[in-house]
Design a protein around this motif. Structure first.
Motif, PDB file in Angstrom:
ATOM      1  N   GLY A  34     -32.516  10.719  93.657  1.00 29.42           N
ATOM      2  CA  GLY A  34     -31.130  11.167  93.699  1.00 29.42           C
ATOM      3  C   GLY A  34     -30.954  12.634  93.362  1.00 29.42           C
ATOM      4  O   GLY A  34     -29.839  13.096  93.167  1.00 29.42           O
ATOM      5  N   HIS A  35     -32.024  13.380  93.284  1.00 33.67           N
ATOM      6  CA  HIS A  35     -31.946  14.782  92.914  1.00 33.67           C
ATOM      7  C   HIS A  35     -31.242  15.573  94.016  1.00 33.67           C
ATOM      8  O   HIS A  35     -31.525  15.404  95.197  1.00 33.67           O
ATOM      9  CB  HIS A  35     -33.354  15.340  92.682  1.00 33.67           C
ATOM     10  N   PRO A  36     -30.315  16.452  93.644  1.00 33.23           N
ATOM     11  CA  PRO A  36     -29.562  17.207  94.652  1.00 33.23           C
ATOM     12  C   PRO A  36     -30.429  18.104  95.526  1.00 33.23           C
ATOM     13  O   PRO A  36     -30.059  18.410  96.667  1.00 33.23           O
ATOM     14  CB  PRO A  36     -28.605  18.058  93.820  1.00 33.23           C
ATOM     15  N   ALA A  37     -31.574  18.536  95.044  1.00 32.61           N
ATOM     16  CA  ALA A  37     -32.424  19.417  95.837  1.00 32.61           C
ATOM     17  C   ALA A  37     -32.973  18.707  97.074  1.00 32.61           C
ATOM     18  O   ALA A  37     -33.336  19.357  98.057  1.00 32.61           O
ATOM     19  CB  ALA A  37     -33.581  19.943  94.984  1.00 32.61           C
ATOM     20  N   ARG A  38     -33.027  17.389  97.053  1.00 31.99           N
ATOM     21  CA  ARG A  38     -33.540  16.656  98.205  1.00 31.99           C
ATOM     22  C   ARG A  38     -32.564  16.685  99.383  1.00 31.99           C
ATOM     23  O   ARG A  38     -32.941  16.404 100.511  1.00 31.99           O
ATOM     24  CB  ARG A  38     -33.859  15.219  97.829  1.00 31.99           C
ATOM     25  N   ALA A  39     -31.312  17.038  99.130  1.00 34.42           N
ATOM     26  CA  ALA A  39     -30.335  17.118 100.213  1.00 34.42           C
ATOM     27  C   ALA A  39     -30.524  18.391 101.048  1.00 34.42           C
ATOM     28  O   ALA A  39     -30.050  18.468 102.179  1.00 34.42           O
ATOM     29  CB  ALA A  39     -28.918  17.087  99.645  1.00 34.42           C
ATOM     30  N   HIS A  40     -31.213  19.394 100.506  1.00 33.90           N
ATOM     31  CA  HIS A  40     -31.428  20.656 101.204  1.00 33.90           C
ATOM     32  C   HIS A  40     -32.801  20.631 101.860  1.00 33.90           C
ATOM     33  O   HIS A  40     -33.771  21.144 101.334  1.00 33.90           O
ATOM     34  CB  HIS A  40     -31.336  21.819 100.219  1.00 33.90           C
ATOM     35  N   ARG A  96     -34.912  11.324  84.778  1.00 35.23           N
ATOM     36  CA  ARG A  96     -34.052  11.266  85.948  1.00 35.23           C
ATOM     37  C   ARG A  96     -34.870  10.921  87.182  1.00 35.23           C
ATOM     38  O   ARG A  96     -35.969  11.436  87.390  1.00 35.23           O
ATOM     39  CB  ARG A  96     -33.376  12.611  86.157  1.00 35.23           C
TER      40      ARG A  96
END
Length: 75
Positions: A52-58, A48
């Motif tokens: 695009g990993h969701p943790a990068r949004a935080h 993966r």
């Protein structure tokens, strides 16, 4: 010498011309190749992407100090 094998494809009814038989063989082999490719692709997993990993949004707020530009990408 290898022993003769049973035919993979057999025409039971009808009288096919050489061109029709070649078209039939091409369609069947293409379909089998597509099925084999899909099965092989389903078993392999691609890593993966971290972009695009969701943790990068935080992300936290920007920190000031030495090397702040480097730490801002992973904070």
């Amino acid at each position: 010498m290898a022993p003769p094998q049973e035919p993979v494809l057999r025409v039971v009814k009808g009288d096919l011309s050489t061109e029709e038989l070649a078209a039939l063989v091409a369609v069947v082999s293409a379909r089998n190749a597509a099925a084999a490719h899909a099965a092989a692709r389903a078993t392999t997993r691609r890593p993966r992407s971290e972009w695009g990993h969701p943790a990068r949004a935080h992300r936290t707020s920007h920190r000031f100090g030495p090397d702040a530009w480097r730490r801002s990408a992973w904070a």
